[in-house]
Scaffold this active site. Structure first.
Site, PDB file in Angstrom:
ATOM      1  N   ARG A 220       0.830  -1.230   0.000  1.00  0.00           N
ATOM      2  CA  ARG A 220       0.000   0.000   0.000  1.00  0.00           C
ATOM      3  C   ARG A 220       0.849   1.258   0.000  1.00  0.00           C
ATOM      4  O   ARG A 220       0.342   2.355   0.213  1.00  0.00           O
ATOM      5  CB  ARG A 220      -0.954  -0.018   1.187  1.00  0.00           C
ATOM      6  CG  ARG A 220      -2.031  -1.105   1.085  1.00  0.00           C
ATOM      7  CD  ARG A 220      -2.924  -1.139   2.290  1.00  0.00           C
ATOM      8  NE  ARG A 220      -2.195  -1.532   3.485  1.00  0.00           N
ATOM      9  CZ  ARG A 220      -2.125  -0.823   4.604  1.00  0.00           C
ATOM     10  NH1 ARG A 220      -2.764   0.319   4.709  1.00  0.00           N
ATOM     11  NH2 ARG A 220      -1.431  -1.249   5.636  1.00  0.00           N
ATOM     12  N   ASP A 249      14.074  -3.075   4.876  1.00  0.00           N
ATOM     13  CA  ASP A 249      15.474  -2.636   5.019  1.00  0.00           C
ATOM     14  C   ASP A 249      15.948  -1.954   3.738  1.00  0.00           C
ATOM     15  O   ASP A 249      16.703  -0.974   3.791  1.00  0.00           O
ATOM     16  CB  ASP A 249      16.382  -3.841   5.321  1.00  0.00           C
ATOM     17  CG  ASP A 249      15.953  -4.572   6.578  1.00  0.00           C
ATOM     18  OD1 ASP A 249      15.449  -3.901   7.502  1.00  0.00           O
ATOM     19  OD2 ASP A 249      16.115  -5.805   6.629  1.00  0.00           O
TER      20      ASP A 249
HETATM   21  O1  RIB Z   1      14.426  -7.529   7.835  1.00  0.00           O
HETATM   22  C1  RIB Z   1      14.822  -8.784   7.365  1.00  0.00           C
HETATM   23  C2  RIB Z   1      15.893  -9.349   8.247  1.00  0.00           C
HETATM   24  O2  RIB Z   1      15.343  -9.589   9.513  1.00  0.00           O
HETATM   25  C3  RIB Z   1      16.459 -10.677   7.803  1.00  0.00           C
HETATM   26  O3  RIB Z   1      17.535 -10.573   6.917  1.00  0.00           O
HETATM   27  C4  RIB Z   1      16.800 -11.346   9.121  1.00  0.00           C
HETATM   28  O4  RIB Z   1      18.171 -11.554   9.321  1.00  0.00           O
HETATM   29  C5  RIB Z   1      16.189 -10.473  10.206  1.00  0.00           C
HETATM   30  O5  RIB Z   1      17.121  -9.701  10.832  1.00  0.00           O
END
Ligand code: RIB
Length: 299
Positions: A220, A249
């Site tokens: 979204r 990330d």
């Molecule tokens: O955000 C994903 C990550 O969360 C993975 O790579 C795992 O290692 C955890 O830390």
């Protein structure tokens, strides 16, 4: 930024991800078959560092690994992406692992065993020097919270912009949010941290304490709140996901790298959104993160 030093410092976790593809989660007491297994460099800190470096950011990683094969592989993965690993600590604990089930449809379930990431170390002089010389400090919550809070407070005291992914969501030390310039929670983390059910209300509430809240909402898109008000929405970039691990990330790493490169906030947010979507179209966390030459034509 000081010449020869990285403009982005990521203090965070490095895990070896042990990834099983499986149709669903097993019930307690059930044995079931998965369809594949892979070991993949991951950890929220390592992922953010590699995501930022892939799109051109100058990044140093402040992490901790053990003296084992996983630790060596994680350092190599960071260095191969161009991340400065000089200040990665070698500790007397096994390297952290994340046990990840990737389900049909791309969703995942993760259990992290912190090990080396969990060693209680104070912020040392080398780390302080790296932060002082940088423009951005990026942290998550897979390292001990006192260390994370100390780093964020120190960065704030020396005028370095602080970027925090509050994952996994944990009760925060008092006054922590007041030292955060950019908070990047997902919707669940925002609700949990703010203690309210509605995700938009949660983002608004958090933005009364942190500078800017960028709340990611998966397919979204994202929402930006400042001073208690929603100030922008970032539309999603439509893809068919195969593995969403590391998408958040990727978003944070690319957002910071593009801001550091001089993009406006809307342009950096759009790049982050496209990069995160692209990362979900490939398996694994760090190996799925796109380069700038892949992201740029899609903007
Ligand atoms: O955000 C994903 C990550 O969360 C993975 O790579 C795992 O290692 C955890 O830390």
């Amino acid at each position: 930024m000081v010449e020869g030093m990285a403009e982005i410092v990521v203090l965070g976790s490095a895990n070896m991800d042990l990834v099983v593809r499986q149709p669903r989660l097993p019930e307690p007491g059930e044995t079931m078959f998965g369809s594949s297994f892979a070991t993949v460099p991951g950890g929220k800190g390592l992922n953010q560092a590699i995501a930022a470096a892939r799109v051109g950011g100058g990044v140093a990683f402040l992490g901790a690994v053990g003296g084992d094969a996983f630790g060596r592989e994680l350092r190599e993965a960071l260095a191969a992406a161009g991340v400065d690993v000089d200040a990665v600590a070698l500790v007397e604990r096994p390297t952290g692992t994340a046990h990840i089930a990737v389900l049909d449809g791309g969703e995942n379930a993760i259990v992290v065993v912190p090990d080396a990431n969990g060693v209680e170390l104070p912020l040392d002089e080398v780390q302080r020097a790296a932060i002082r010389a940088a423009r951005y400090l990026v942290v998550q919550f897979e390292r001990p919270l006192p260390l994370v809070a100390e780093a964020v407070a120190f960065a704030r005291s020396v005028g370095v912009t602080t970027v925090v992914t509050p994952a996994p969501a944990l009760p925060l030390p008092e006054d922590f949010l007041e030292n955060v310039d950019v908070l990047v929670p997902n919707a669940g983390e925002a609700r949990e941290l703010a203690g309210v059910d509605d995700e938009t209300d949660a983002a608004r509430a958090l933005s009364r304490r942190a500078g800017t809240v960028v709340m990611t909402r998966g397919a979204r898109g994202a929402l930006v709140a400042r001073g208690g008000e929603v100030v922008a929405e970032v539309p999603p970039f439509a893809v068919t996901p195969v593995d969403t691990t590391g998408a958040g990330d990727t978003f944070t790493g690319v957002l910071v790298a593009r801001l550091a490169a001089g993009d406006t906030e809307p342009a950096a947010l759009r790049a982050a959104s496209v990069a995160a979507a692209l990362a979900t179209t490939r398996p694994g966390a760090s190996p799925s993160m796109p380069t700038w030459s892949e992201v740029r034509p899609l903007l």
